[in-house]
Scaffold this motif. Sequence first.
Motif, PDB file in Angstrom:
ATOM      1  N   VAL A  57       0.857  -1.182   0.000  1.00  0.00           N
ATOM      2  CA  VAL A  57       0.000   0.000   0.000  1.00  0.00           C
ATOM      3  C   VAL A  57       0.896   1.235   0.000  1.00  0.00           C
ATOM      4  N   PRO A  58       0.585   2.211  -0.846  1.00  0.00           N
ATOM      5  CA  PRO A  58       1.401   3.440  -0.831  1.00  0.00           C
ATOM      6  C   PRO A  58       1.455   4.040   0.577  1.00  0.00           C
ATOM      7  N   ARG A  59       2.603   4.556   0.925  1.00  0.00           N
ATOM      8  CA  ARG A  59       2.855   5.059   2.277  1.00  0.00           C
ATOM      9  C   ARG A  59       1.803   6.078   2.730  1.00  0.00           C
ATOM     10  N   LEU A  60       1.391   6.981   1.863  1.00  0.00           N
ATOM     11  CA  LEU A  60       0.413   7.995   2.257  1.00  0.00           C
ATOM     12  C   LEU A  60      -0.980   7.414   2.502  1.00  0.00           C
ATOM     13  N   ALA A  61      -1.274   6.281   1.904  1.00  0.00           N
ATOM     14  CA  ALA A  61      -2.584   5.667   2.077  1.00  0.00           C
ATOM     15  C   ALA A  61      -2.634   4.699   3.267  1.00  0.00           C
ATOM     16  N   ARG A  62      -1.505   4.362   3.851  1.00  0.00           N
ATOM     17  CA  ARG A  62      -1.460   3.365   4.929  1.00  0.00           C
ATOM     18  C   ARG A  62      -2.317   3.730   6.141  1.00  0.00           C
ATOM     19  N   PRO A  63      -2.276   4.984   6.622  1.00  0.00           N
ATOM     20  CA  PRO A  63      -3.132   5.301   7.776  1.00  0.00           C
ATOM     21  C   PRO A  63      -4.624   5.064   7.495  1.00  0.00           C
ATOM     22  N   ALA A  64      -5.080   5.428   6.312  1.00  0.00           N
ATOM     23  CA  ALA A  64      -6.491   5.222   5.972  1.00  0.00           C
ATOM     24  C   ALA A  64      -6.809   3.733   5.870  1.00  0.00           C
ATOM     25  N   VAL A  65      -5.916   2.970   5.282  1.00  0.00           N
ATOM     26  CA  VAL A  65      -6.130   1.526   5.153  1.00  0.00           C
ATOM     27  C   VAL A  65      -6.157   0.878   6.535  1.00  0.00           C
ATOM     28  N   LYS A  66      -5.262   1.306   7.423  1.00  0.00           N
ATOM     29  CA  LYS A  66      -5.249   0.747   8.777  1.00  0.00           C
ATOM     30  C   LYS A  66      -6.556   1.069   9.513  1.00  0.00           C
ATOM     31  N   ARG A  67      -7.073   2.273   9.330  1.00  0.00           N
ATOM     32  CA  ARG A  67      -8.354   2.621   9.963  1.00  0.00           C
ATOM     33  C   ARG A  67      -9.477   1.753   9.443  1.00  0.00           C
ATOM     34  N   VAL A  68      -9.491   1.532   8.132  1.00  0.00           N
ATOM     35  CA  VAL A  68     -10.529   0.693   7.534  1.00  0.00           C
ATOM     36  C   VAL A  68     -10.429  -0.740   8.069  1.00  0.00           C
ATOM     37  N   LEU A  69      -9.212  -1.238   8.241  1.00  0.00           N
ATOM     38  CA  LEU A  69      -8.997  -2.592   8.739  1.00  0.00           C
ATOM     39  C   LEU A  69      -9.152  -2.695  10.258  1.00  0.00           C
ATOM     40  N   GLY A  70      -9.247  -1.558  10.930  1.00  0.00           N
ATOM     41  CA  GLY A  70      -9.384  -1.561  12.382  1.00  0.00           C
ATOM     42  C   GLY A  70      -8.094  -1.828  13.120  1.00  0.00           C
ATOM     43  N   LEU A  71      -6.984  -1.434  12.518  1.00  0.00           N
ATOM     44  CA  LEU A  71      -5.667  -1.676  13.151  1.00  0.00           C
ATOM     45  C   LEU A  71      -5.182  -0.465  13.885  1.00  0.00           C
TER      46      LEU A  71
END
Length: 71
Positions: A57-71
């Motif tokens: 996952v692109p570095r800038l998108a990681r925080p959003a992806v983690k939120r979606v995954l509940g991490l």
Amino acid sequence: MPDAMDHLTATLGSPPPPEFATLTAEELTLLESYLRTALDSRKEALAGAVDSGMRMVPRLARPAVKRVLGL
């Protein structure tokens, strides 16, 4: 004081099958130990897989992806 069946129930997250009532306290303790080891191993493997997948996952998108995954 909780007994071996209570510890096993807590580890499983639900009541064990009725057949487990025939096991001795030592056998229940050993079974709970094996289950705890397997769950810990699975948790570590899952964490490694998530970390590995996050590298894609692109570095800038990681925080959003983690939120979606509940991490």
